[in-house]
Enzyme design. Structure first.
Site, mmCIF file in Angstrom:
data_model
loop_
_atom_site.group_PDB
_atom_site.id
_atom_site.type_symbol
_atom_site.label_atom_id
_atom_site.label_comp_id
_atom_site.label_asym_id
_atom_site.label_seq_id
_atom_site.Cartn_x
_atom_site.Cartn_y
_atom_site.Cartn_z
ATOM 1 N N ASP A 1 -0.546 3.406 -9.984
ATOM 2 C CA ASP A 1 -1.379 2.683 -10.946
ATOM 3 C C ASP A 1 -1.333 3.225 -12.374
ATOM 4 O O ASP A 1 -2.285 3.074 -13.135
ATOM 5 C CB ASP A 1 -2.841 2.646 -10.457
ATOM 6 C CG ASP A 1 -2.968 2.008 -9.091
ATOM 7 O OD1 ASP A 1 -2.249 1.041 -8.817
ATOM 8 O OD2 ASP A 1 -3.798 2.491 -8.293
ATOM 9 N N HIS B 1 -3.666 -4.765 -9.434
ATOM 10 C CA HIS B 1 -4.675 -3.790 -9.010
ATOM 11 C C HIS B 1 -6.055 -4.424 -9.201
ATOM 12 O O HIS B 1 -6.326 -4.999 -10.261
ATOM 13 C CB HIS B 1 -4.544 -2.517 -9.852
ATOM 14 C CG HIS B 1 -5.415 -1.422 -9.378
ATOM 15 N ND1 HIS B 1 -5.129 -0.679 -8.257
ATOM 16 C CD2 HIS B 1 -6.589 -0.951 -9.861
ATOM 17 C CE1 HIS B 1 -6.092 0.225 -8.074
ATOM 18 N NE2 HIS B 1 -6.986 0.064 -9.030
ATOM 19 N N LEU C 1 0.780 -1.235 0.000
ATOM 20 C CA LEU C 1 0.000 0.000 0.000
ATOM 21 C C LEU C 1 0.816 1.292 0.000
ATOM 22 O O LEU C 1 0.237 2.369 -0.091
ATOM 23 C CB LEU C 1 -0.967 0.006 1.197
ATOM 24 C CG LEU C 1 -1.976 -1.147 1.197
ATOM 25 C CD1 LEU C 1 -2.901 -1.038 2.392
ATOM 26 C CD2 LEU C 1 -2.772 -1.202 -0.101
#
EC number: 2.1.2.2
Length: 187
Positions: free
Chosen positions: A144, A103, A84
């Site tokens: 991401d 993801h 994280l």
């Protein structure tokens, strides 16, 4: 034999799945698990498989000692499996296209800071999405946004809850993450 290092922050179900997969296939081996969470269940899972665990603070990640430990291992691939924290730029630069992340959504949708786990699954259900899925991508300096390696989708129905969406995503992760890792290691 090729070496994999896993970074994880939570339960470690994906990490353990990868460990078991490569114990069976013998294509590579997970040589270490790194975590920023001293209470993460991934620690117990790794130790059950005799995999060394490095527990570190956010500051240690940004300082040189985690990079040095990675360099000592010389992994062929660094896998973020429920990790994280934002991955440090200095490590990304030293391992271009050797750090991947999974993801639990179809990127670029539902990506970015704070978008993980149940936060995503709730948003998917609340927005009445018709599908979701997983994305496996290279890690770059932005959350991401690295190049997408693999995606797999799954239908979302009106009856789905965030919990049932999480179960569907978990099934996809368990099936495809190790396979994609193996393919990358064989390229």
């Amino acid at each position: 034999m090729k070496k994999i290092v896993i970074f994880a922050s939570g339960s470690g179900s994906n990490a353990e799945n990868i460990i078991k997969y490569f114990k069976e296939t013998k294509v590579a081996q997970v040589v270490s698990v790194f975590t920023n969470n001293p209470n993460a269940k991934v620690i117990e899972r790794a130790k059950n498989h005799q995999i060394p665990v490095e527990i570190f603070s956010k500051n240690e990640l940004l300082e040189r000692n985690i990079l040095q430990k990675i360099q000592e291992i010389a992994p062929d691939l660094i896998v973020l499996a429920g990790f994280l924290l934002k991955f440090p730029q200095n490590i990304i630069e030293l391992y271009p296209n050797k750090i991947i992340n999974i993801h639990p959504a179809l990127l670029p949708n539902y990506g970015g800071k704070g978008m993980y786990g149940m936060h995503i699954h709730r948003a998917i259900v609340n927005n009445k999405e018709k599908e979701t899925g997983i994305s496996i991508h290279y890690v770059n300096e932005h959350y991401d946004e690295g190049g997408i390696i693999f995606q797999m989708n799954v239908a979302v129905t009106e009856k789905d809850t965030p919990e049932t969406v999480a179960e569907k995503i978990h099934e996809l992760e368990q099936k495809f993450f190790p396979e994609v890792i193996e393919k990358l290691l064989n390229e």
